[in-house]
Enzyme design. Structure first.
Site, PDB file in Angstrom:
ATOM      1  N   GLU A  85     -56.221  -5.844 -16.836  1.00  0.00           N
ATOM      2  CA  GLU A  85     -55.890  -5.592 -18.456  1.00  0.00           C
ATOM      3  C   GLU A  85     -55.948  -6.717 -18.971  1.00  0.00           C
ATOM      4  OE1 GLU A  85     -52.445  -4.139 -21.404  1.00  0.00           O
ATOM      5  OE2 GLU A  85     -51.726  -4.396 -19.223  1.00  0.00           O
TER       6      GLU A  85
ATOM      7  N   LYS B  32     -58.133  -1.735 -18.603  1.00  0.00           N
ATOM      8  CA  LYS B  32     -57.460  -1.365 -19.790  1.00  0.00           C
ATOM      9  C   LYS B  32     -57.676  -2.612 -20.740  1.00  0.00           C
ATOM     10  CE  LYS B  32     -52.541  -0.816 -20.983  1.00  0.00           C
ATOM     11  NZ  LYS B  32     -51.335  -0.248 -20.868  1.00  0.00           N
TER      12      LYS B  32
END
Length: 296
Positions: free
Chosen positions: A177, A213
């Site tokens: 992420e 992500k």
């Protein structure tokens, strides 16, 4: 690699990820959004009890099932607790059909070179096998990009993949992420640098898989090549400060990209709602995000 049934479902099934992973630093804000002010608890232990009560109410709701919620991300305190007498990860998968993931990062370093790297993650070698034993399929680890500084972005990606390789070695699927601040003045350029760095790194992991992500892109379809990459299990998007309506509109313009929302998922939920009001609100939120995540 993780359990084949869970992994196959994660890679191919319709739905989105519920990010229920607020930890120590973000819990007060999450509780305030839910209608519980800091004056209503006096210790971290009480705060985490309240957070777990909220999460239990969410995941036990009839609206929260694997038909629309593909996966859920917890933090370690949630994983170590129970829901309806079952370990949380087991409840998610065995009762609800929702794939469990674990947030492993411990917060962010101070900004340097336009980015915030992850802090060190002590005890990760012990946490990963514990998570695997409880049925967790993978992990999520967050860092933040504030500006399009090439050196900083390369450091972010190097750190993300270093942690990812440790996660893969434990038999789990890492969700990288590297969030880009949606208010960054050069957000689109940061996205270009980030994607180039990720594409440069992916061939180094051989036949292994990661999920990614990212922040919703400035240019529609910008991450399509990542979605098609053989080393990428799934590309998911955080809401990143957009309202749920704004974030869902971005999703609808990016077919194949699915939501991994936290605050945007929980908009409108309140501790003082009746169960009927709570479940109706959550159902509407889940349906809206599901429809945006499955738009073609």
């Amino acid at each position: 690699m993780p359990n084949n049934e869970k992994l196959d479902r994660f890679r191919t099934a319709a739905g989105f990820i519920a990010a229920l992973d607020q930890s120590g630093g973000s819990s007060p804000k999450a509780l305030a959004q839910y209608g519980i002010e800091p004056s209503e608890y006096s210790s971290d232990a009480e705060m985490f009890d309240l957070i777990h009560a909220e999460r239990t109410r969410i995941v036990t709701s009839p609206a929260f099932t694997g038909d629309r919620v593909l996966a859920a991300i917890m933090f370690e305190d949630t994983m170590d607790r129970e829901v309806d007498g079952r370990p949380t990860a087991d409840y998610l998968w065995s009762v609800k059909g929702v794939i469990p993931f674990l947030k492993i990062d411990k917060g962010l370093q101070d900004e340097a070179d336009g980015v915030q790297l992850m802090k060190d993650i002590p005890g990760l070698d012990e946490t990963l096998p514990k998570a695997a034993a409880q049925g967790v399929i993978g992990t999520k680890e967050r860092s933040v990009i504030h500006s399009a500084d090439p050196a900083g972005i390369y450091r972010i990606v190097d750190q993300q993949f270093a942690v990812a390789q440790q996660v893969i070695a434990a038999g789990l699927l890492p969700i990288l992420e590297p969030e880009i601040d949606i208010h960054a003045p050069d957000k689109q350029r940061a996205e270009e640098l980030l994607k180039a760095a990720i594409l440069e790194w992916l061939p180094r992991i051989g036949d292994d898989l990661v999920a990614i992500k990212i922040s919703l892109p400035s240019v529609d379809g910008f991450y399509n090549d990542l979605m098609r990459h053989p080393n990428v299990a799934r590309v998911v998007a955080l809401s990143g400060g957009y309202t749920r309506d704004e974030a869902d509109e971005h999703l609808r313009r990016n077919p194949g990209l699915i939501a991994s929302f936290s605050r945007a998922l929980l908009e409108g939920l309140n501790v003082h709602q009746s169960d009927e009001e709570f479940n109706t609100t959550l159902d509407a939120s889940i349906e809206q995000i599901y429809q945006a995540s499955t738009a073609r």
